[in-house]
Design a protein around this motif. Structure first.
Motif, mmCIF file in Angstrom:
data_model
loop_
_atom_site.group_PDB
_atom_site.id
_atom_site.type_symbol
_atom_site.label_atom_id
_atom_site.label_comp_id
_atom_site.label_asym_id
_atom_site.label_seq_id
_atom_site.Cartn_x
_atom_site.Cartn_y
_atom_site.Cartn_z
ATOM 1 N N ILE A 29 0.857 -1.183 0.000
ATOM 2 C CA ILE A 29 0.000 0.000 0.000
ATOM 3 C C ILE A 29 0.892 1.231 0.000
ATOM 4 O O ILE A 29 1.856 1.322 0.747
ATOM 5 C CB ILE A 29 -0.907 0.016 1.252
ATOM 6 N N TYR A 35 -4.367 7.096 1.995
ATOM 7 C CA TYR A 35 -5.252 5.946 1.953
ATOM 8 C C TYR A 35 -6.267 6.012 3.083
ATOM 9 O O TYR A 35 -6.061 6.670 4.102
ATOM 10 C CB TYR A 35 -4.461 4.640 2.005
ATOM 11 N N ASN A 36 -7.362 5.313 2.902
ATOM 12 C CA ASN A 36 -8.433 5.260 3.886
ATOM 13 C C ASN A 36 -8.146 4.128 4.869
ATOM 14 O O ASN A 36 -7.969 2.982 4.466
ATOM 15 C CB ASN A 36 -9.769 5.023 3.175
ATOM 16 N N SER A 37 -8.046 4.445 6.141
ATOM 17 C CA SER A 37 -7.757 3.452 7.172
ATOM 18 C C SER A 37 -9.009 3.227 8.017
ATOM 19 O O SER A 37 -9.512 4.151 8.665
ATOM 20 C CB SER A 37 -6.599 3.913 8.065
ATOM 21 N N SER A 171 -5.994 -2.882 -1.560
ATOM 22 C CA SER A 171 -6.476 -2.861 -0.181
ATOM 23 C C SER A 171 -5.705 -3.914 0.605
ATOM 24 O O SER A 171 -5.247 -4.907 0.035
ATOM 25 C CB SER A 171 -7.979 -3.144 -0.130
ATOM 26 N N GLN A 195 -6.640 1.908 -0.817
ATOM 27 C CA GLN A 195 -6.010 2.900 -1.670
ATOM 28 C C GLN A 195 -7.039 3.906 -2.192
ATOM 29 O O GLN A 195 -8.206 3.550 -2.404
ATOM 30 C CB GLN A 195 -5.341 2.219 -2.873
ATOM 31 N N SER A 200 -14.048 1.355 -0.706
ATOM 32 C CA SER A 200 -13.878 0.747 0.618
ATOM 33 C C SER A 200 -15.053 -0.160 0.964
ATOM 34 O O SER A 200 -14.909 -1.101 1.747
ATOM 35 C CB SER A 200 -13.711 1.834 1.693
#
Length: 215
Positions: A29, A35-37, A171, A195, A200
């Protein structure tokens, strides 16, 4: 959302929402990208159900899954307000040809004519050409040509990735590590990194499928 769900969501966010230590992790990643966590808690907000609670980086409830025993072969991913996003189904007739699961948009009932948008097949090869491959994701139904994504790694260790055809990680599922002394939360609470540009919601649907396949 009912008050008791909001209350439990705040408890979950407070207990599990901590900053991750990314500087020591090795991952495909892109660390430079925003990026979305997400924090995934393998527990339903409804006390009488099994399921998942997904918390955003700001501590808010993002997705939820409340799996009732009356529908053992169907799982619904919902948003924070309880509206259906995806329905994941394992039709009985497909069990004869392999371990397949279908992903539909929205809620799917018995009389629904909706067509699946993805088909996911568990890697069941006795002699695996790629032993790290957990599952293949195809566009459309079972007859879809070629796979769009592969899922590789180990779900049991909470260490796997969703890869595209060019083997780029879109992901990643990884263990959540607390700031204090590097302690792990175990396998019930983990991170889902996504990403930019990758959905998501779909990444979370894959998490649900992996849990069905390997738990």
């Amino acid at each position: 959302m009912p008050p008791f769900l909001k209350s439990r969501s705040r408890i979950a966010a407070h207990h599990y929402h901590e900053q991750d230590q990314h500087q020591d992790c090795q991952t495909n990643i892109d660390e430079k990208a925003s990026y979305n966590s997400l924090t995934v808690w393998r527990k339903s907000l409804i006390f009488s159900c099994n399921g998942f609670t997904v918390i955003g980086s700001d501590g808010s409830l993002v997705y939820r899954v409340d799996n009732y025993s009356s529908r053992p072969n169907q799982i619904m991913l919902m948003d924070a307000h309880g509206f259906p996003i995806f329905t994941i189904s394992r039709p009985k007739k497909l069990r004869l040809v392999g371990n397949y699961w279908l992903i539909y948009e929205g809620e799917v009932g018995k009389e629904s004519s909706n067509k699946p948008i993805f088909c996911v097949r568990k890697n069941m090869s006795i002699i695996k050409a790629k032993p790290s491959v957990l599952a293949y994701v195809y566009g459309g139904g079972v007859s879809g040509e070629g796979f769009k994504y592969t899922v590789e790694g180990s779900y049991a260790r909470r260490s796997c990735k969703i890869m595209d055809e060019s083997r780029r990680a879109l992901s990643e599922i990884k263990k959540k590590v607390a700031m204090k002394r590097g302690a792990s939360f175990g396998v019930e609470v983990f991170n889902l990194l996504v990403q930019p540009g990758f959905d998501s919601r779909f990444a979370m649907a894959i998490v649900l499928l992996l849990d069905q396949m390997f738990s």
